[in-house]
Scaffold this motif. Structure first.
Motif, PDB file in Angstrom:
ATOM      1  N   SER A   3      33.236  53.066  46.428  1.00  0.00           N
ATOM      2  CA  SER A   3      33.832  52.847  45.109  1.00  0.00           C
ATOM      3  C   SER A   3      35.224  52.234  45.279  1.00  0.00           C
ATOM      4  O   SER A   3      35.801  52.257  46.368  1.00  0.00           O
ATOM      5  CB  SER A   3      33.945  54.179  44.354  1.00  0.00           C
ATOM      6  OG  SER A   3      34.981  54.966  44.885  1.00  0.00           O
ATOM      7  N   VAL A   4      35.742  51.723  44.194  1.00  0.00           N
ATOM      8  CA  VAL A   4      37.080  51.124  44.191  1.00  0.00           C
ATOM      9  C   VAL A   4      38.111  52.157  44.630  1.00  0.00           C
ATOM     10  O   VAL A   4      38.995  51.872  45.447  1.00  0.00           O
ATOM     11  CB  VAL A   4      37.424  50.567  42.786  1.00  0.00           C
ATOM     12  CG1 VAL A   4      38.851  50.091  42.730  1.00  0.00           C
ATOM     13  CG2 VAL A   4      36.462  49.465  42.394  1.00  0.00           C
ATOM     14  N   GLU A   5      37.982  53.363  44.128  1.00  0.00           N
ATOM     15  CA  GLU A   5      38.936  54.423  44.461  1.00  0.00           C
ATOM     16  C   GLU A   5      38.856  54.811  45.931  1.00  0.00           C
ATOM     17  O   GLU A   5      39.873  55.088  46.558  1.00  0.00           O
ATOM     18  CB  GLU A   5      38.699  55.650  43.577  1.00  0.00           C
ATOM     19  CG  GLU A   5      38.956  55.401  42.103  1.00  0.00           C
ATOM     20  CD  GLU A   5      40.356  54.868  41.825  1.00  0.00           C
ATOM     21  OE1 GLU A   5      41.322  55.403  42.386  1.00  0.00           O
ATOM     22  OE2 GLU A   5      40.466  53.924  41.052  1.00  0.00           O
ATOM     23  N   MET A  25      33.066  43.160  45.867  1.00  0.00           N
ATOM     24  CA  MET A  25      32.549  43.957  44.751  1.00  0.00           C
ATOM     25  C   MET A  25      32.654  43.180  43.442  1.00  0.00           C
ATOM     26  O   MET A  25      31.719  43.171  42.632  1.00  0.00           O
ATOM     27  CB  MET A  25      33.318  45.273  44.632  1.00  0.00           C
ATOM     28  CG  MET A  25      33.086  46.232  45.760  1.00  0.00           C
ATOM     29  SD  MET A  25      34.182  47.656  45.706  1.00  0.00           S
ATOM     30  CE  MET A  25      33.564  48.512  44.276  1.00  0.00           C
ATOM     31  N   ASP A  26      33.786  42.530  43.251  1.00  0.00           N
ATOM     32  CA  ASP A  26      34.005  41.747  42.039  1.00  0.00           C
ATOM     33  C   ASP A  26      33.013  40.588  41.964  1.00  0.00           C
ATOM     34  O   ASP A  26      32.400  40.350  40.930  1.00  0.00           O
ATOM     35  CB  ASP A  26      35.442  41.239  42.014  1.00  0.00           C
ATOM     36  CG  ASP A  26      35.818  40.619  40.687  1.00  0.00           C
ATOM     37  OD1 ASP A  26      35.512  41.235  39.638  1.00  0.00           O
ATOM     38  OD2 ASP A  26      36.418  39.537  40.694  1.00  0.00           O
ATOM     39  N   TYR A  30      29.796  39.641  39.117  1.00  0.00           N
ATOM     40  CA  TYR A  30      29.694  38.379  38.385  1.00  0.00           C
ATOM     41  C   TYR A  30      28.408  37.637  38.715  1.00  0.00           C
ATOM     42  O   TYR A  30      27.835  36.973  37.856  1.00  0.00           O
ATOM     43  CB  TYR A  30      30.905  37.482  38.668  1.00  0.00           C
ATOM     44  CG  TYR A  30      32.093  37.817  37.792  1.00  0.00           C
ATOM     45  CD1 TYR A  30      32.120  37.456  36.454  1.00  0.00           C
ATOM     46  CD2 TYR A  30      33.180  38.512  38.300  1.00  0.00           C
ATOM     47  CE1 TYR A  30      33.196  37.777  35.636  1.00  0.00           C
ATOM     48  CE2 TYR A  30      34.265  38.830  37.502  1.00  0.00           C
ATOM     49  CZ  TYR A  30      34.274  38.459  36.180  1.00  0.00           C
ATOM     50  OH  TYR A  30      35.320  38.772  35.378  1.00  0.00           O
ATOM     51  N   THR A  31      27.937  37.750  39.952  1.00  0.00           N
ATOM     52  CA  THR A  31      26.691  37.064  40.305  1.00  0.00           C
ATOM     53  C   THR A  31      25.486  37.720  39.657  1.00  0.00           C
ATOM     54  O   THR A  31      24.428  37.093  39.549  1.00  0.00           O
ATOM     55  CB  THR A  31      26.479  36.996  41.832  1.00  0.00           C
ATOM     56  OG1 THR A  31      26.479  38.304  42.373  1.00  0.00           O
ATOM     57  CG2 THR A  31      27.535  36.151  42.493  1.00  0.00           C
ATOM     58  N   ASN A  32      25.620  38.947  39.220  1.00  0.00           N
ATOM     59  CA  ASN A  32      24.519  39.616  38.531  1.00  0.00           C
ATOM     60  C   ASN A  32      24.485  39.320  37.037  1.00  0.00           C
ATOM     61  O   ASN A  32      23.550  39.733  36.360  1.00  0.00           O
ATOM     62  CB  ASN A  32      24.575  41.127  38.767  1.00  0.00           C
ATOM     63  CG  ASN A  32      24.128  41.482  40.162  1.00  0.00           C
ATOM     64  OD1 ASN A  32      23.236  40.851  40.705  1.00  0.00           O
ATOM     65  ND2 ASN A  32      24.756  42.478  40.744  1.00  0.00           N
ATOM     66  N   ASN A  48      35.907  45.778  34.467  1.00  0.00           N
ATOM     67  CA  ASN A  48      35.828  46.231  35.854  1.00  0.00           C
ATOM     68  C   ASN A  48      36.659  45.343  36.771  1.00  0.00           C
ATOM     69  O   ASN A  48      37.296  45.827  37.710  1.00  0.00           O
ATOM     70  CB  ASN A  48      34.383  46.253  36.344  1.00  0.00           C
ATOM     71  CG  ASN A  48      33.568  47.354  35.710  1.00  0.00           C
ATOM     72  OD1 ASN A  48      34.101  48.322  35.188  1.00  0.00           O
ATOM     73  ND2 ASN A  48      32.254  47.195  35.747  1.00  0.00           N
ATOM     74  N   SER A  49      36.664  44.045  36.506  1.00  0.00           N
ATOM     75  CA  SER A  49      37.467  43.124  37.301  1.00  0.00           C
ATOM     76  C   SER A  49      38.947  43.453  37.183  1.00  0.00           C
ATOM     77  O   SER A  49      39.664  43.452  38.184  1.00  0.00           O
ATOM     78  CB  SER A  49      37.249  41.679  36.854  1.00  0.00           C
ATOM     79  OG  SER A  49      36.029  41.206  37.336  1.00  0.00           O
TER      80      SER A  49
END
Length: 73
Positions: A3-5, A25-26, A30-32, A48-49
């Protein structure tokens, strides 16, 4: 996947590795997105970005500031 955290607080990772992993992750989110993605899904990805970019700013202020300024354009 982390996770980001979790990535933010890794002590054994270099700053570069943390930033690279957060950008992956970013990119993945976006690709999804597709042409059939709803406005709500697109807004969630943007939100999220921003969260990812704020964490990047804590790690590398210069890169984080540039990313945050570019998302609002």
């Amino acid at each position: 996947m982390y996770s980001v955290e979790q990535i933010r607080y890794f002590k054994t990772w270099s700053k570069r590795r943390k930033v690279d992993e957060l950008l992956k992750m970013d990119c993945f989110q976006y690709t999804n997105l597709g042409i059939d993605s709803t406005k709500e899904e697109k807004n969630t990805v943007k939100k999220n970005s921003k969260r990812i970019y704020r964490v990047i700013k804590e790690i590398d202020k210069d890169i984080g500031e540039r990313l945050l300024s570019s998302i609002d354009k």
